[in-house]
Design a protein around this motif. Sequence first.
Motif, PDB file in Angstrom:
ATOM      1  N   GLY A  30     -18.965  36.405  60.046  1.00  0.00           N
ATOM      2  CA  GLY A  30     -18.247  37.597  60.203  1.00  0.00           C
ATOM      3  C   GLY A  30     -18.775  38.681  60.259  1.00  0.00           C
ATOM      4  O   GLY A  30     -19.946  39.053  60.093  1.00  0.00           O
ATOM      5  N   MET A  31     -17.867  39.741  60.760  1.00  0.00           N
ATOM      6  CA  MET A  31     -18.668  41.328  60.907  1.00  0.00           C
ATOM      7  C   MET A  31     -17.512  42.295  60.406  1.00  0.00           C
ATOM      8  O   MET A  31     -16.493  42.350  60.607  1.00  0.00           O
ATOM      9  N   VAL A  32     -18.084  43.355  59.704  1.00  0.00           N
ATOM     10  CA  VAL A  32     -17.017  44.464  59.474  1.00  0.00           C
ATOM     11  C   VAL A  32     -17.318  45.681  60.412  1.00  0.00           C
ATOM     12  O   VAL A  32     -18.761  46.020  60.434  1.00  0.00           O
ATOM     13  N   LEU A  33     -16.467  46.472  60.961  1.00  0.00           N
ATOM     14  CA  LEU A  33     -16.739  47.449  61.874  1.00  0.00           C
ATOM     15  C   LEU A  33     -16.295  48.859  61.262  1.00  0.00           C
ATOM     16  O   LEU A  33     -15.157  48.799  60.876  1.00  0.00           O
ATOM     17  N   THR A  34     -16.989  49.855  61.668  1.00  0.00           N
ATOM     18  CA  THR A  34     -16.380  51.059  61.102  1.00  0.00           C
ATOM     19  C   THR A  34     -17.042  52.202  61.858  1.00  0.00           C
ATOM     20  O   THR A  34     -18.143  52.177  62.237  1.00  0.00           O
ATOM     21  N   ASN A  35     -16.658  53.392  61.769  1.00  0.00           N
ATOM     22  CA  ASN A  35     -17.397  54.667  62.159  1.00  0.00           C
ATOM     23  C   ASN A  35     -17.612  55.576  61.180  1.00  0.00           C
ATOM     24  O   ASN A  35     -18.168  56.753  61.315  1.00  0.00           O
ATOM     25  N   ASN A  36     -17.544  54.863  59.953  1.00  0.00           N
ATOM     26  CA  ASN A  36     -17.414  55.858  58.471  1.00  0.00           C
ATOM     27  C   ASN A  36     -19.026  55.615  57.853  1.00  0.00           C
ATOM     28  O   ASN A  36     -19.039  54.341  57.469  1.00  0.00           O
ATOM     29  N   PRO A  37     -19.873  56.510  57.860  1.00  0.00           N
ATOM     30  CA  PRO A  37     -20.976  56.240  57.183  1.00  0.00           C
ATOM     31  C   PRO A  37     -21.170  55.777  55.623  1.00  0.00           C
ATOM     32  O   PRO A  37     -21.676  54.855  55.338  1.00  0.00           O
ATOM     33  N   GLU A  38     -19.986  56.402  54.893  1.00  0.00           N
ATOM     34  CA  GLU A  38     -20.069  56.377  53.631  1.00  0.00           C
ATOM     35  C   GLU A  38     -19.383  54.509  53.264  1.00  0.00           C
ATOM     36  O   GLU A  38     -19.941  54.023  52.553  1.00  0.00           O
ATOM     37  N   LEU A  39     -18.494  54.347  54.156  1.00  0.00           N
ATOM     38  CA  LEU A  39     -17.581  53.254  54.138  1.00  0.00           C
ATOM     39  C   LEU A  39     -18.964  51.933  54.354  1.00  0.00           C
ATOM     40  O   LEU A  39     -19.043  50.914  53.656  1.00  0.00           O
ATOM     41  N   THR A  40     -19.785  52.515  55.401  1.00  0.00           N
ATOM     42  CA  THR A  40     -20.849  51.394  55.791  1.00  0.00           C
ATOM     43  C   THR A  40     -21.787  51.292  54.712  1.00  0.00           C
ATOM     44  O   THR A  40     -22.041  49.978  54.597  1.00  0.00           O
ATOM     45  N   ASP A  41     -22.190  52.269  54.090  1.00  0.00           N
ATOM     46  CA  ASP A  41     -23.097  51.945  53.062  1.00  0.00           C
ATOM     47  C   ASP A  41     -22.522  51.052  51.692  1.00  0.00           C
ATOM     48  O   ASP A  41     -23.251  50.500  51.161  1.00  0.00           O
ATOM     49  N   ILE A  42     -21.285  51.436  51.442  1.00  0.00           N
ATOM     50  CA  ILE A  42     -20.735  50.593  50.457  1.00  0.00           C
ATOM     51  C   ILE A  42     -20.482  49.088  50.894  1.00  0.00           C
ATOM     52  O   ILE A  42     -20.789  48.212  49.930  1.00  0.00           O
ATOM     53  N   LEU A  43     -20.139  48.875  52.082  1.00  0.00           N
ATOM     54  CA  LEU A  43     -20.209  47.557  52.546  1.00  0.00           C
ATOM     55  C   LEU A  43     -21.105  46.806  52.654  1.00  0.00           C
ATOM     56  O   LEU A  43     -21.333  45.567  52.110  1.00  0.00           O
ATOM     57  N   ARG A  44     -22.351  47.577  52.838  1.00  0.00           N
ATOM     58  CA  ARG A  44     -23.645  46.727  52.867  1.00  0.00           C
ATOM     59  C   ARG A  44     -24.162  46.639  51.434  1.00  0.00           C
ATOM     60  O   ARG A  44     -24.702  45.490  51.034  1.00  0.00           O
ATOM     61  N   SER A  45     -23.689  47.304  50.402  1.00  0.00           N
ATOM     62  CA  SER A  45     -23.859  46.870  49.283  1.00  0.00           C
ATOM     63  C   SER A  45     -23.129  45.799  48.542  1.00  0.00           C
ATOM     64  O   SER A  45     -23.495  44.956  48.020  1.00  0.00           O
ATOM     65  N   LEU A  46     -21.794  45.855  48.845  1.00  0.00           N
ATOM     66  CA  LEU A  46     -20.954  44.940  48.608  1.00  0.00           C
ATOM     67  C   LEU A  46     -21.283  43.376  48.825  1.00  0.00           C
ATOM     68  O   LEU A  46     -21.050  42.606  48.294  1.00  0.00           O
ATOM     69  N   ARG A  47     -21.854  43.389  49.942  1.00  0.00           N
ATOM     70  CA  ARG A  47     -21.999  42.152  50.665  1.00  0.00           C
ATOM     71  C   ARG A  47     -23.109  41.450  49.889  1.00  0.00           C
ATOM     72  O   ARG A  47     -23.664  40.307  49.861  1.00  0.00           O
ATOM     73  N   ASN A  48     -24.045  42.129  49.195  1.00  0.00           N
ATOM     74  CA  ASN A  48     -25.229  41.925  48.363  1.00  0.00           C
ATOM     75  C   ASN A  48     -25.044  42.043  46.928  1.00  0.00           C
ATOM     76  O   ASN A  48     -25.932  42.661  46.409  1.00  0.00           O
ATOM     77  N   HIS A  49     -24.037  41.510  46.584  1.00  0.00           N
ATOM     78  CA  HIS A  49     -23.642  41.652  44.850  1.00  0.00           C
ATOM     79  C   HIS A  49     -23.455  43.082  44.514  1.00  0.00           C
ATOM     80  O   HIS A  49     -23.800  43.649  43.448  1.00  0.00           O
ATOM     81  N   GLY A  50     -23.048  44.138  45.373  1.00  0.00           N
ATOM     82  CA  GLY A  50     -22.887  45.475  44.983  1.00  0.00           C
ATOM     83  C   GLY A  50     -24.397  46.191  44.745  1.00  0.00           C
ATOM     84  O   GLY A  50     -24.268  47.187  43.708  1.00  0.00           O
ATOM     85  N   SER A  51     -25.487  45.700  45.262  1.00  0.00           N
ATOM     86  CA  SER A  51     -26.743  46.308  45.019  1.00  0.00           C
ATOM     87  C   SER A  51     -27.094  47.446  45.703  1.00  0.00           C
ATOM     88  O   SER A  51     -26.297  47.636  46.813  1.00  0.00           O
ATOM     89  N   HIS A  52     -27.804  48.456  44.948  1.00  0.00           N
ATOM     90  CA  HIS A  52     -28.420  49.420  45.824  1.00  0.00           C
ATOM     91  C   HIS A  52     -29.898  49.573  45.433  1.00  0.00           C
ATOM     92  O   HIS A  52     -30.147  50.233  44.594  1.00  0.00           O
ATOM     93  N   GLY A  53     -30.640  48.743  46.345  1.00  0.00           N
ATOM     94  CA  GLY A  53     -32.027  48.593  45.796  1.00  0.00           C
ATOM     95  C   GLY A  53     -32.239  47.368  44.796  1.00  0.00           C
ATOM     96  O   GLY A  53     -31.147  46.816  44.365  1.00  0.00           O
ATOM     97  N   PRO A  54     -33.384  47.207  44.794  1.00  0.00           N
ATOM     98  CA  PRO A  54     -33.793  46.047  43.666  1.00  0.00           C
ATOM     99  C   PRO A  54     -33.197  46.002  42.257  1.00  0.00           C
ATOM    100  O   PRO A  54     -33.395  46.936  41.795  1.00  0.00           O
ATOM    101  N   TYR A  55     -32.168  45.123  42.112  1.00  0.00           N
ATOM    102  CA  TYR A  55     -31.724  44.787  40.761  1.00  0.00           C
ATOM    103  C   TYR A  55     -31.021  46.120  40.061  1.00  0.00           C
ATOM    104  O   TYR A  55     -30.852  46.597  39.226  1.00  0.00           O
TER     105      TYR A  55
END
Length: 375
Positions: free
Chosen positions: A196-221
């Motif tokens: 699947g894929m999530v689409l948006t024009n919002n950069p803040e939501l994009t950063d959150i979505l990328r974090s959410l798909r990987n266990h809420g991570s922001h950088g290693p551990y």
Amino acid sequence: MNVPLLDLRAQYLAIREEARAALDEVCESQSFILGPQVAALEWEVAGYCGVRYAVGVSSGTDALLSAFMALSIGPEDEIITTPYTFFASAGSIVRAGARPVFVDIDPASFHLDPSQVEDRITPRTKVVLPVHLFGRCADMAPLLALAARHHLAIVEDAAQAIGAHAEDGGRAGGIGTIGCLSFYPTKNLGGFGDGGMVLTNNPELTDILRSLRNHGSHGPYEHPRVGGNFRLDEIQAAILLVKLRHLEGWIEARGARAQHYHKAFRSLHLEGPDALILPDIPKAGRHVFNQYVIRTRRRDDLARFLTSRGIGTAIYYPKPLHLQPCFAYLGYKEGDFPESERAAREALALPIYPELTEEMQDQVIQAVGSFFLGD
């Protein structure tokens, strides 16, 4: 000659060499999770759908769930949607902790009826979730105006509608706050498994979505939030990149077959309230016909007749969501959404796909004509 509802094997044979080369490239790289194939697919799909950002995830269902999580939807929140859709639309609302609030459909389009939405808005309403059912965009203009007045987000369930255009030219998934796509194998752009894929024009939501798909991570551990394992794998992305190159041609082929059905059924004079209701094709925009869905009060008899002639059909959807046992706690009852309930009794999908030959399609047309005309 048997006519299946869908023939994915025929599609594969047409792209086999491209698909195998793409798979070999992934296997040679031994990069399987969130690698260059996923990044390339995100770039290509974002451009195709007319948005700035795309985030690959593990399924259309997880696209919806992560969208709600990114919008901080939770307990006590309400999301307005249609009861005439696939289960994931409402199931994802509940998984996010919110309450689905159903609104009936417009009988011509099968879509959420905008004229009924405003009456269901409460102080707890946070999102409106229109579903672009069967490959046609919902009536988005009034929903966008309503959302602006009430400060609501619009999340588009575009699982069946990549490539569809709204009447004003907006592209499915790129019109609201967030759009959600499914790459389930039966979709117009389908993988070799879930995706699947999530689409948006919002950069803040994009950063959150990328974090959410990987266990809420922001950088290693480092985990500023709790997410999930919603990652799209490289093999699916590689196959989807191959198929995306063919998507426009496939959409044109589906549209041509839909027009052939329309012309043939009308020439047989099968239309009428007691006979056959053809899908409504909007005068503007683009319907991509993920399904070609007719309506008839004799639906079940017609389905059995076509099966006896070797013709595949499907019923979308035999029980509307407000009558599903798991949603009994919402307090809805039979009769609350009469148009959705009527569609559930009358709708039948006929075969439509690019590899459907004219001979096969004419076999379907002749069989439907025989059923109604008694030939």
